[in-house]
Scaffold this motif. Structure first.
Motif, short mmCIF file in Angstrom:
data_model
loop_
_atom_site.label_atom_id
_atom_site.label_comp_id
_atom_site.label_asym_id
_atom_site.label_seq_id
_atom_site.Cartn_x
_atom_site.Cartn_y
_atom_site.Cartn_z
N GLY A 17 0.67 -1.08 0.11
CA GLY A 17 0.08 -0.06 0.00
C GLY A 17 0.83 1.23 -0.02
N VAL A 18 0.24 2.30 -0.19
CA VAL A 18 0.89 3.65 -0.10
C VAL A 18 0.55 4.54 0.98
CG1 VAL A 18 1.41 5.89 -1.53
CG2 VAL A 18 0.94 3.73 -2.58
N PRO A 79 -12.78 6.55 1.31
CA PRO A 79 -11.39 6.93 0.81
C PRO A 79 -10.99 8.33 1.58
CG PRO A 79 -12.91 7.77 -0.84
CD PRO A 79 -13.59 7.03 0.22
N ASN A 80 -9.51 8.37 1.57
CA ASN A 80 -8.94 9.79 2.06
C ASN A 80 -8.25 10.64 1.08
OD1 ASN A 80 -6.75 8.31 1.72
ND2 ASN A 80 -6.19 8.25 4.23
N ALA A 81 -8.53 9.96 -0.31
CA ALA A 81 -7.89 10.48 -1.65
C ALA A 81 -8.85 10.28 -2.63
CB ALA A 81 -6.41 10.11 -1.91
N SER A 102 0.55 11.33 9.03
CA SER A 102 1.67 10.83 8.80
C SER A 102 1.46 9.37 9.16
CB SER A 102 3.04 11.54 9.56
OG SER A 102 4.15 10.86 9.24
N ASP A 103 2.20 8.44 8.43
CA ASP A 103 1.96 6.87 8.53
C ASP A 103 0.47 6.31 8.34
OD1 ASP A 103 4.77 6.71 9.17
OD2 ASP A 103 4.22 7.43 11.20
N GLU A 104 -0.42 7.21 7.81
CA GLU A 104 -1.60 6.69 7.31
C GLU A 104 -1.61 6.12 5.94
OE1 GLU A 104 -6.32 8.49 7.16
OE2 GLU A 104 -4.81 9.65 7.85
N GLU A 105 -2.45 5.18 5.81
CA GLU A 105 -2.40 4.62 4.23
C GLU A 105 -3.26 5.57 3.37
OE1 GLU A 105 -3.01 0.55 1.73
OE2 GLU A 105 -3.09 0.59 3.74
N VAL A 106 -2.84 5.99 2.32
CA VAL A 106 -3.63 6.55 1.38
C VAL A 106 -4.46 5.53 0.36
CG1 VAL A 106 -3.68 8.27 -0.57
CG2 VAL A 106 -1.90 8.29 0.89
N LEU A 107 -5.85 6.12 0.59
CA LEU A 107 -6.88 5.06 -0.15
C LEU A 107 -7.69 5.84 -0.85
CD1 LEU A 107 -7.75 3.23 3.42
CD2 LEU A 107 -6.39 2.29 1.62
N ILE A 108 -7.95 5.01 -1.94
CA ILE A 108 -8.82 5.67 -3.01
C ILE A 108 -10.03 4.94 -3.22
CG2 ILE A 108 -7.10 6.80 -4.14
CD1 ILE A 108 -7.06 4.71 -6.34
N ASN A 109 -11.04 5.16 -3.97
CA ASN A 109 -12.46 4.42 -4.43
C ASN A 109 -11.93 3.89 -5.56
OD1 ASN A 109 -14.82 3.34 -4.96
ND2 ASN A 109 -15.80 4.50 -3.58
N TYR A 110 -11.99 2.75 -5.94
CA TYR A 110 -11.82 2.46 -7.36
C TYR A 110 -12.71 2.67 -8.19
CZ TYR A 110 -7.73 -0.56 -5.56
OH TYR A 110 -6.45 -0.78 -5.26
N ASN A 111 -13.95 2.82 -7.80
CA ASN A 111 -14.96 3.19 -8.73
C ASN A 111 -14.95 4.76 -9.28
OD1 ASN A 111 -16.80 0.74 -8.61
ND2 ASN A 111 -17.29 1.30 -6.35
N GLU A 127 -16.79 -8.44 5.15
CA GLU A 127 -16.43 -7.82 6.55
C GLU A 127 -15.46 -6.79 6.85
OE1 GLU A 127 -18.59 -8.91 9.20
OE2 GLU A 127 -19.52 -9.85 7.60
N ASN A 128 -14.49 -6.63 5.63
CA ASN A 128 -13.52 -5.66 5.70
C ASN A 128 -13.47 -5.08 4.36
OD1 ASN A 128 -11.28 -4.41 5.92
ND2 ASN A 128 -9.78 -6.13 5.63
N THR A 129 -14.34 -3.93 4.45
CA THR A 129 -14.57 -3.25 3.17
C THR A 129 -13.32 -2.49 2.82
OG1 THR A 129 -15.60 -1.35 4.17
CG2 THR A 129 -17.04 -3.11 3.63
N GLU A 130 -12.37 -2.60 3.61
CA GLU A 130 -11.04 -1.77 3.09
C GLU A 130 -10.19 -2.72 2.09
OE1 GLU A 130 -10.68 1.49 4.31
OE2 GLU A 130 -12.56 1.24 4.84
N SER A 131 -10.51 -3.98 2.33
CA SER A 131 -9.39 -4.84 1.48
C SER A 131 -9.51 -5.02 0.12
CB SER A 131 -9.70 -6.14 2.19
OG SER A 131 -10.96 -6.72 1.85
#
Length: 132
Positions: A17-18, A79-81, A102-111, A127-131
């Motif tokens: 992850g980024v 997402p946070n991005a 800082s140290d947080e993973e940058v996440l996007i919505n693939y949609n 159960e883990n909508t982040e995965s």
């Protein structure tokens, strides 16, 4: 500003992850990823490779291999991005959708849209909508 690390949101053989290496303010440009585009007719060839899990739609007639960190951001329905396609620059530009620590993973919505909750094309643990 960014680095690749092991993500707690991924399983299997692809666990990267980024992550932010400093605080990133909402609206800030995080990453400008250059792309290599290809016509949609060639996508069936891409589907035969590992790249199929990493390409983006790039307009109505093209797909794109996104370079840099662009294809390593993981999915989240919260997402946070966000990302925008730049046809003029041939880039995918990633922006902070919220403040990122800082140290947080940058996440996007693939949609594509941050609030779109449409099902994705790959299987994940409900159960883990982040995965991914």
């Amino acid at each position: 500003m960014l680095e690749v690390r092991t993500s707690p949101f991924t399983t299997g053989e692809f666990t990267r992850g980024v992550f932010a290496t400093r605080k990133i303010a909402k609206g800030e440009l995080i990453h400008e990823a250059p792309v290599v585009t290809y016509p949609n007719e060639e996508h069936e060839l891409i589907e035969q490779t590992v790249l199929d899990d990493y390409v983006f739609n790039f307009g109505a007639n093209h797909g794109a291999i996104v370079l840099g960190y662009g294809s390593l951001f993981n999915h989240s329905y919260t997402p946070n991005a966000v990302y925008e396609l730049s046809f003029e620059k041939l880039t995918v530009d990633f922006f902070a959708y919220a403040d990122i620590e800082s140290d947080e993973e940058v996440l996007i919505n693939y949609n594509g849209e941050p609030d779109c909750d449409d099902p994705l094309w790959f299987l994940y643990d409900p159960e883990n909508t982040e995965s991914k």
